[in-house]
Design an enzyme around this catalytic site. Structure first.
Site, PDB file in Angstrom:
ATOM      1  N   ASP A  29       0.852  -1.190   0.000  1.00 36.80           N
ATOM      2  CA  ASP A  29       0.000   0.000   0.000  1.00 36.80           C
ATOM      3  C   ASP A  29       0.892   1.247   0.000  1.00 36.80           C
ATOM      4  O   ASP A  29       1.897   1.314   0.711  1.00 36.80           O
ATOM      5  CB  ASP A  29      -0.915   0.011   1.238  1.00 36.80           C
ATOM      6  CG  ASP A  29      -2.049   1.005   1.087  1.00 36.80           C
ATOM      7  OD1 ASP A  29      -3.211   0.569   0.986  1.00 36.80           O
ATOM      8  OD2 ASP A  29      -1.777   2.227   1.056  1.00 36.80           O
ATOM      9  N   ILE A  30       0.520   2.212  -0.810  1.00 31.44           N
ATOM     10  CA  ILE A  30       1.334   3.427  -0.952  1.00 31.44           C
ATOM     11  C   ILE A  30       1.344   4.260   0.333  1.00 31.44           C
ATOM     12  O   ILE A  30       2.320   4.970   0.611  1.00 31.44           O
ATOM     13  CB  ILE A  30       0.846   4.237  -2.178  1.00 31.44           C
ATOM     14  CG1 ILE A  30       1.939   5.164  -2.690  1.00 31.44           C
ATOM     15  CG2 ILE A  30      -0.425   4.995  -1.892  1.00 31.44           C
ATOM     16  CD1 ILE A  30       1.617   5.767  -4.057  1.00 31.44           C
ATOM     17  N   GLN A  89     -14.497   2.224   0.953  1.00 30.78           N
ATOM     18  CA  GLN A  89     -13.761   1.883  -0.270  1.00 30.78           C
ATOM     19  C   GLN A  89     -13.496   3.139  -1.093  1.00 30.78           C
ATOM     20  O   GLN A  89     -14.400   3.919  -1.371  1.00 30.78           O
ATOM     21  CB  GLN A  89     -14.548   0.866  -1.105  1.00 30.78           C
ATOM     22  CG  GLN A  89     -13.771   0.375  -2.324  1.00 30.78           C
ATOM     23  CD  GLN A  89     -14.469  -0.775  -3.040  1.00 30.78           C
ATOM     24  OE1 GLN A  89     -15.609  -1.124  -2.726  1.00 30.78           O
ATOM     25  NE2 GLN A  89     -13.789  -1.356  -4.012  1.00 30.78           N
ATOM     26  N   HIS A  95     -10.008  -5.246  -3.463  1.00 29.43           N
ATOM     27  CA  HIS A  95      -8.707  -5.595  -2.885  1.00 29.43           C
ATOM     28  C   HIS A  95      -8.892  -5.811  -1.389  1.00 29.43           C
ATOM     29  O   HIS A  95      -9.781  -5.219  -0.769  1.00 29.43           O
ATOM     30  CB  HIS A  95      -7.687  -4.476  -3.133  1.00 29.43           C
ATOM     31  CG  HIS A  95      -8.150  -3.147  -2.640  1.00 29.43           C
ATOM     32  ND1 HIS A  95      -9.019  -2.353  -3.347  1.00 29.43           N
ATOM     33  CD2 HIS A  95      -7.907  -2.505  -1.465  1.00 29.43           C
ATOM     34  CE1 HIS A  95      -9.281  -1.270  -2.648  1.00 29.43           C
ATOM     35  NE2 HIS A  95      -8.628  -1.336  -1.501  1.00 29.43           N
ATOM     36  N   PHE A  96      -8.037  -6.643  -0.844  1.00 26.82           N
ATOM     37  CA  PHE A  96      -8.060  -6.934   0.589  1.00 26.82           C
ATOM     38  C   PHE A  96      -6.787  -6.384   1.212  1.00 26.82           C
ATOM     39  O   PHE A  96      -5.698  -6.636   0.712  1.00 26.82           O
ATOM     40  CB  PHE A  96      -8.135  -8.451   0.833  1.00 26.82           C
ATOM     41  CG  PHE A  96      -9.416  -9.070   0.365  1.00 26.82           C
ATOM     42  CD1 PHE A  96      -9.649  -9.299  -0.982  1.00 26.82           C
ATOM     43  CD2 PHE A  96     -10.404  -9.419   1.281  1.00 26.82           C
ATOM     44  CE1 PHE A  96     -10.841  -9.856  -1.416  1.00 26.82           C
ATOM     45  CE2 PHE A  96     -11.598  -9.979   0.853  1.00 26.82           C
ATOM     46  CZ  PHE A  96     -11.819 -10.200  -0.502  1.00 26.82           C
ATOM     47  N   HIS A  97      -6.947  -5.643   2.311  1.00 25.73           N
ATOM     48  CA  HIS A  97      -5.791  -5.114   3.038  1.00 25.73           C
ATOM     49  C   HIS A  97      -5.259  -6.220   3.960  1.00 25.73           C
ATOM     50  O   HIS A  97      -6.017  -6.771   4.762  1.00 25.73           O
ATOM     51  CB  HIS A  97      -6.194  -3.920   3.900  1.00 25.73           C
ATOM     52  CG  HIS A  97      -6.718  -2.762   3.115  1.00 25.73           C
ATOM     53  ND1 HIS A  97      -5.996  -1.599   2.931  1.00 25.73           N
ATOM     54  CD2 HIS A  97      -7.889  -2.578   2.451  1.00 25.73           C
ATOM     55  CE1 HIS A  97      -6.703  -0.745   2.204  1.00 25.73           C
ATOM     56  NE2 HIS A  97      -7.862  -1.318   1.901  1.00 25.73           N
TER      57      HIS A  97
END
Ligand code: 5GP
Ligand code: ZN
Length: 114
Positions: A29-30, A89, A95-97
């Site tokens: 993740d950025i 979201q 996507h899943f964190h």
């Protein structure tokens, strides 16, 4: 297609890729909210869990187990899905964190696109 995650999937946008195969990509993740913050993302573009085919849903969870085994996080990670804007979201590509604050874990990225 203006989807940023589709661009990452095509290696056309910067990303630190931890894992990928024909169906799934896992990248950092950025704006990490934990020491380890990965996004487990099906390559198939859809927004909501209800739109993800069953075989790909299974592959998401197989990948979660692969990550867990590789990083030895069996007892210390969180998996989060923001399903819909009302649930937080922002990126409309499902996507899943995958989050963990386990100390001393060395996350080795397979490919870094700059
Ligand atoms: P959600 O849609 O589940 O709220 O979260 C989207 C996540 O994607 C956020 O945690 C955000 O930091 C991350 N993100 C947004 N744009 C990019 C990007 O261009 N590259 C990467 N690696 N992560 C991004
Ligand atoms: Zn997409």
């Amino acid at each position: 297609m203006s989807c940023i995650f589709c661009k990452i999937i095509e290696h056309k946008a910067p990303a630190k890729i931890f894992y990928e195969d024909a169906n799934i990509i896992v990248f950092a993740d950025i704006y990490p909210r934990a020491k380890i913050h990965l996004l487990v993302t099906p390559k198939f573009h859809c927004s909501r869990i209800m739109d993800l085919p069953d075989n790909l849903t299974l592959k998401v969870f197989e990948t979660v187990r692969k990550i867990t085994k590789e990083l030895k996080l069996h007892d210390n990670f969180k998996l989060v899905l923001h399903n819909g804007a009302l649930a937080g979201q922002i990126v409309e590509h499902l996507h899943f964190h995958y989050l963990s604050n386990q100390p001393n874990v060395n996350v080795k990225y397979k490919t870094v696109i700059t």
